[in-house]
Design a protein around this motif. Sequence first.
Motif, PDB file in Angstrom:
ATOM      1  N   THR A  74      -2.736  12.705  -6.536  1.00 34.06           N
ATOM      2  CA  THR A  74      -1.653  13.621  -6.843  1.00 34.06           C
ATOM      3  C   THR A  74      -0.314  12.906  -6.849  1.00 34.06           C
ATOM      4  OG1 THR A  74      -1.307  14.317  -4.538  1.00 34.06           O
ATOM      5  CG2 THR A  74      -2.936  15.526  -5.825  1.00 34.06           C
ATOM      6  N   LYS A  75      -0.203  11.861  -6.047  1.00 32.99           N
ATOM      7  CA  LYS A  75       1.021  11.065  -5.995  1.00 32.99           C
ATOM      8  C   LYS A  75       0.944   9.817  -6.861  1.00 32.99           C
ATOM      9  CE  LYS A  75       2.273  12.532  -1.323  1.00 32.99           C
ATOM     10  NZ  LYS A  75       2.579  12.087   0.054  1.00 32.99           N
ATOM     11  N   LYS A  76      -0.199   9.602  -7.496  1.00 30.48           N
ATOM     12  CA  LYS A  76      -0.425   8.419  -8.320  1.00 30.48           C
ATOM     13  C   LYS A  76      -0.114   7.149  -7.540  1.00 30.48           C
ATOM     14  CE  LYS A  76       0.412  10.677 -12.769  1.00 30.48           C
ATOM     15  NZ  LYS A  76       1.167  10.607 -14.046  1.00 30.48           N
ATOM     16  N   SER A  77      -0.630   7.090  -6.324  1.00 33.48           N
ATOM     17  CA  SER A  77      -0.324   5.976  -5.440  1.00 33.48           C
ATOM     18  C   SER A  77      -1.578   5.448  -4.763  1.00 33.48           C
ATOM     19  CB  SER A  77       0.678   6.401  -4.373  1.00 33.48           C
ATOM     20  OG  SER A  77       1.925   6.746  -4.940  1.00 33.48           O
ATOM     21  N   VAL A  78      -1.530   4.172  -4.431  1.00 37.84           N
ATOM     22  CA  VAL A  78      -2.554   3.541  -3.632  1.00 37.84           C
ATOM     23  C   VAL A  78      -1.861   2.845  -2.467  1.00 37.84           C
ATOM     24  CG1 VAL A  78      -2.561   1.430  -5.032  1.00 37.84           C
ATOM     25  CG2 VAL A  78      -4.563   2.011  -3.631  1.00 37.84           C
ATOM     26  N   TYR A  79      -2.532   2.813  -1.318  1.00 39.40           N
ATOM     27  CA  TYR A  79      -1.928   2.302  -0.104  1.00 39.40           C
ATOM     28  C   TYR A  79      -2.816   1.243   0.528  1.00 39.40           C
ATOM     29  CZ  TYR A  79       0.441   6.756  -0.747  1.00 39.40           C
ATOM     30  OH  TYR A  79       1.135   7.824  -1.278  1.00 39.40           O
ATOM     31  N   LEU A  80      -2.192   0.372   1.271  1.00 42.21           N
ATOM     32  CA  LEU A  80      -2.913  -0.605   2.069  1.00 42.21           C
ATOM     33  C   LEU A  80      -2.337  -0.588   3.473  1.00 42.21           C
ATOM     34  CD1 LEU A  80      -5.128  -2.812   1.938  1.00 42.21           C
ATOM     35  CD2 LEU A  80      -3.268  -4.470   1.644  1.00 42.21           C
ATOM     36  N   GLN A  81      -3.100  -0.025   4.392  1.00 40.55           N
ATOM     37  CA  GLN A  81      -2.718   0.001   5.788  1.00 40.55           C
ATOM     38  C   GLN A  81      -3.228  -1.272   6.453  1.00 40.55           C
ATOM     39  OE1 GLN A  81      -4.552   4.158   6.101  1.00 40.55           O
ATOM     40  NE2 GLN A  81      -2.924   4.262   7.651  1.00 40.55           N
ATOM     41  N   MET A  82      -2.325  -2.020   7.036  1.00 42.94           N
ATOM     42  CA  MET A  82      -2.655  -3.291   7.637  1.00 42.94           C
ATOM     43  C   MET A  82      -2.336  -3.249   9.120  1.00 42.94           C
ATOM     44  SD  MET A  82      -1.165  -5.867   4.700  1.00 42.94           S
ATOM     45  CE  MET A  82       0.521  -5.348   4.995  1.00 42.94           C
ATOM     46  N   SER A  83      -3.275  -3.669   9.930  1.00 41.44           N
ATOM     47  CA  SER A  83      -3.080  -3.731  11.367  1.00 41.44           C
ATOM     48  C   SER A  83      -3.627  -5.048  11.895  1.00 41.44           C
ATOM     49  CB  SER A  83      -3.754  -2.546  12.068  1.00 41.44           C
ATOM     50  OG  SER A  83      -5.157  -2.559  11.854  1.00 41.44           O
ATOM     51  N   SER A  84      -3.291  -5.339  13.152  1.00 43.78           N
ATOM     52  CA  SER A  84      -3.710  -6.596  13.777  1.00 43.78           C
ATOM     53  C   SER A  84      -3.405  -7.781  12.877  1.00 43.78           C
ATOM     54  CB  SER A  84      -5.202  -6.550  14.123  1.00 43.78           C
ATOM     55  OG  SER A  84      -5.490  -5.476  14.990  1.00 43.78           O
ATOM     56  N   LEU A  85      -2.213  -7.795  12.366  1.00 41.89           N
ATOM     57  CA  LEU A  85      -1.842  -8.796  11.374  1.00 41.89           C
ATOM     58  C   LEU A  85      -1.799 -10.197  11.971  1.00 41.89           C
ATOM     59  CD1 LEU A  85       0.818  -6.737   9.464  1.00 41.89           C
ATOM     60  CD2 LEU A  85      -1.172  -7.834   8.416  1.00 41.89           C
ATOM     61  N   LEU A  86      -2.202 -11.143  11.153  1.00 35.93           N
ATOM     62  CA  LEU A  86      -2.262 -12.548  11.525  1.00 35.93           C
ATOM     63  C   LEU A  86      -1.308 -13.356  10.660  1.00 35.93           C
ATOM     64  CD1 LEU A  86      -6.155 -12.790  11.606  1.00 35.93           C
ATOM     65  CD2 LEU A  86      -4.650 -12.586  13.597  1.00 35.93           C
ATOM     66  N   PRO A  87      -0.852 -14.496  11.145  1.00 38.55           N
ATOM     67  CA  PRO A  87       0.007 -15.337  10.302  1.00 38.55           C
ATOM     68  C   PRO A  87      -0.624 -15.674   8.963  1.00 38.55           C
ATOM     69  CG  PRO A  87       0.102 -16.099  12.557  1.00 38.55           C
ATOM     70  CD  PRO A  87      -0.959 -15.034  12.513  1.00 38.55           C
ATOM     71  N   GLU A  88      -1.946 -15.831   8.925  1.00 33.82           N
ATOM     72  CA  GLU A  88      -2.616 -16.142   7.676  1.00 33.82           C
ATOM     73  C   GLU A  88      -2.656 -14.978   6.691  1.00 33.82           C
ATOM     74  OE1 GLU A  88      -5.830 -16.613  10.945  1.00 33.82           O
ATOM     75  OE2 GLU A  88      -3.651 -16.767  10.809  1.00 33.82           O
ATOM     76  N   ASP A  89      -2.199 -13.810   7.116  1.00 33.48           N
ATOM     77  CA  ASP A  89      -2.044 -12.689   6.199  1.00 33.48           C
ATOM     78  C   ASP A  89      -0.756 -12.794   5.387  1.00 33.48           C
ATOM     79  OD1 ASP A  89      -4.434 -11.313   6.958  1.00 33.48           O
ATOM     80  OD2 ASP A  89      -3.390 -10.553   8.739  1.00 33.48           O
ATOM     81  N   THR A  90       0.077 -13.740   5.723  1.00 35.91           N
ATOM     82  CA  THR A  90       1.327 -13.936   5.002  1.00 35.91           C
ATOM     83  C   THR A  90       1.048 -14.273   3.542  1.00 35.91           C
ATOM     84  OG1 THR A  90       2.529 -14.649   6.974  1.00 35.91           O
ATOM     85  CG2 THR A  90       3.416 -15.328   4.840  1.00 35.91           C
ATOM     86  N   ALA A  91       1.609 -13.493   2.644  1.00 35.95           N
ATOM     87  CA  ALA A  91       1.370 -13.673   1.216  1.00 35.95           C
ATOM     88  C   ALA A  91       2.195 -12.660   0.441  1.00 35.95           C
ATOM     89  CB  ALA A  91      -0.116 -13.491   0.882  1.00 35.95           C
ATOM     90  N   VAL A  92       2.227 -12.851  -0.860  1.00 30.61           N
ATOM     91  CA  VAL A  92       2.700 -11.811  -1.749  1.00 30.61           C
ATOM     92  C   VAL A  92       1.511 -10.922  -2.077  1.00 30.61           C
ATOM     93  CG1 VAL A  92       3.740 -11.256  -3.972  1.00 30.61           C
ATOM     94  CG2 VAL A  92       4.511 -13.267  -2.710  1.00 30.61           C
TER      95      VAL A  92
END
Length: 118
Positions: A74-92
């Motif tokens: 309905t909102k024409k949206s997609v989401y990415l919930q990220m938790s327990s983030l690590l330095p190696e998650d750093t990216a575009v």
Amino acid sequence: QVQLVESGGGLVQPGGSLTLSCAASGSVFNIYDMGWYRQAPGKQRELVATITKGDITAYADPVKGRFTISRDNTKKSVYLQMSSLLPEDTAVYYCAARRKSWGQYDYWGQGTQVTVSS
């Protein structure tokens, strides 16, 4: 034709959480499979998570159990919930779309930067 715009990136400490959003426009959103990809400096773009038009989800091993992909048609949206983030998650992080399940993710947003650092 569909246009994708990501938002929600930023700086977060290791172990923290962040939610990315992708807003779609220009086409009928619910006919597309959607995905999130990421690309770190000097590395190839890699799959993070996907969600089909039928709400079936899949995750890359490095993020499984930590990230959750979802969509709101309905909102024409997609989401990415990220938790327990690590330095190696750093990216575009890039939002992507495909119209056919056997096709390529050939529609891309411009990306949003996620930096995980103390």
